[in-house]
Motif scaffolding. Structure first.
Motif, PDB file in Angstrom:
ATOM      1  N   TYR A   1       0.823  -1.211   0.000  1.00 47.93           N
ATOM      2  CA  TYR A   1       0.000   0.000   0.000  1.00 47.93           C
ATOM      3  C   TYR A   1       0.856   1.259   0.000  1.00 47.93           C
ATOM      4  CZ  TYR A   1      -3.783  -3.158   1.555  1.00 47.93           C
ATOM      5  OH  TYR A   1      -4.705  -4.167   1.675  1.00 47.93           O
TER       6      TYR A   1
ATOM      7  N   ASP B   1       2.362   2.776  -3.199  1.00 50.38           N
ATOM      8  CA  ASP B   1       1.482   3.442  -4.161  1.00 50.38           C
ATOM      9  C   ASP B   1       1.734   4.955  -4.109  1.00 50.38           C
ATOM     10  OD1 ASP B   1      -0.863   4.827  -5.241  1.00 50.38           O
ATOM     11  OD2 ASP B   1      -1.870   2.885  -5.209  1.00 50.38           O
TER      12      ASP B   1
ATOM     13  N   HIS C   1     -12.861  -8.413   5.286  1.00 51.89           N
ATOM     14  CA  HIS C   1     -12.052  -7.436   4.559  1.00 51.89           C
ATOM     15  C   HIS C   1     -10.584  -7.846   4.636  1.00 51.89           C
ATOM     16  CE1 HIS C   1     -15.470  -4.773   4.110  1.00 51.89           C
ATOM     17  NE2 HIS C   1     -15.666  -4.751   5.422  1.00 51.89           N
TER      18      HIS C   1
ATOM     19  N   ALA D   1      -7.428   1.326  -2.463  1.00 46.40           N
ATOM     20  CA  ALA D   1      -8.520   0.402  -2.817  1.00 46.40           C
ATOM     21  C   ALA D   1      -9.715   0.543  -1.878  1.00 46.40           C
ATOM     22  CB  ALA D   1      -8.015  -1.040  -2.795  1.00 46.40           C
ATOM     23  N   PHE D   2      -9.502   1.152  -0.721  1.00 44.60           N
ATOM     24  CA  PHE D   2     -10.569   1.279   0.286  1.00 44.60           C
ATOM     25  C   PHE D   2     -10.959   2.730   0.539  1.00 44.60           C
ATOM     26  CE2 PHE D   2      -7.794  -2.364   1.431  1.00 44.60           C
ATOM     27  CZ  PHE D   2      -8.647  -3.374   1.003  1.00 44.60           C
ATOM     28  N   TRP D   3     -10.581   3.633  -0.347  1.00 44.26           N
ATOM     29  CA  TRP D   3     -10.944   5.041  -0.190  1.00 44.26           C
ATOM     30  C   TRP D   3     -12.440   5.229  -0.402  1.00 44.26           C
ATOM     31  CZ3 TRP D   3      -6.598   8.033  -3.310  1.00 44.26           C
ATOM     32  CH2 TRP D   3      -5.420   7.998  -2.567  1.00 44.26           C
TER      33      TRP D   3
END
Length: 180
Positions: free
Chosen positions: A33, A36, A81, A107-109
């Motif tokens: 993560y 990124d 999750h 991916a979880f924004w």
């Protein structure tokens, strides 16, 4: 069998995840993560590109009894999750004050994980802080919404250095009084 360092840092249960201390087994997901560029540019402290070993070093520091910052993983495994959705931390300041930092993997924004994490940690108030401070880059209004939705009041404009951007970036600063 490898045993991981146990800290005196408690865990907290939110609706969709558990805030728990970091463990070395989190290195892979957190590294993925944090590598990124979108995520790194949204933080002050994550460099891009991410240097090898940086996350493992951060986790070991977070497990140290003399750490200056408590860091929790947003662990969504029990709710189906990812085991790590993001991180949230508190850094003690003086005069019963702490500063809140957080990020959620891109991916979880925009699903409320950051707001849920901030609210959960503020409710627990593990530092027994009378005031919390936080900031958001002015080009990241979503992060500012997390703070205002969590009860923070806008204090004013400031600037912070972003390692990934290698530049000083305008910020909005916020404060929350806990009533202690």
């Amino acid at each position: 069998m490898m045993h991981e360092t146990v800290t005196d840092q408690p865990s907290y249960v939110a609706d969709r995840f558990v805030l728990r201390p970091l463990r070395l087994s989190d290195t892979g997901l957190v590294t993925m993560y944090a590598s990124d560029e979108k995520l790194a540019r949204a933080t002050a402290s994550i460099p891009h590109p991410l240097p090898p070993g940086m996350i493992e070093t951060m986790i070991k520091r977070a497990q140290s009894p003399d750490r200056v910052e408590d860091i929790w993983a947003l662990d969504g495994a029990a709710s189906g999750h990812a085991e790590v959705l993001g991180l949230i931390s508190l850094r003690k300041m003086d005069r019963a004050q702490s500063e809140v930092f957080y990020w959620v993997a891109p991916a979880f924004w925009n699903v409320g994980f950051a707001t849920e994490a901030v609210r959960t940690l503020l409710q627990a108030n593990p530092h027994r802080a009378a005031q919390y401070f936080a900031e958001a880059f002015q080009d990241n209004p979503g992060s500012a919404r997390v703070l205002t939705n969590s009860g923070f009041d806008y204090l004013g404009d400031a600037e912070a250095f972003s390692v990934a951007r290698n530049a000083v970036v305008p910020t909005w600063t916020y404060m929350l009084k806990t009533g202690l």
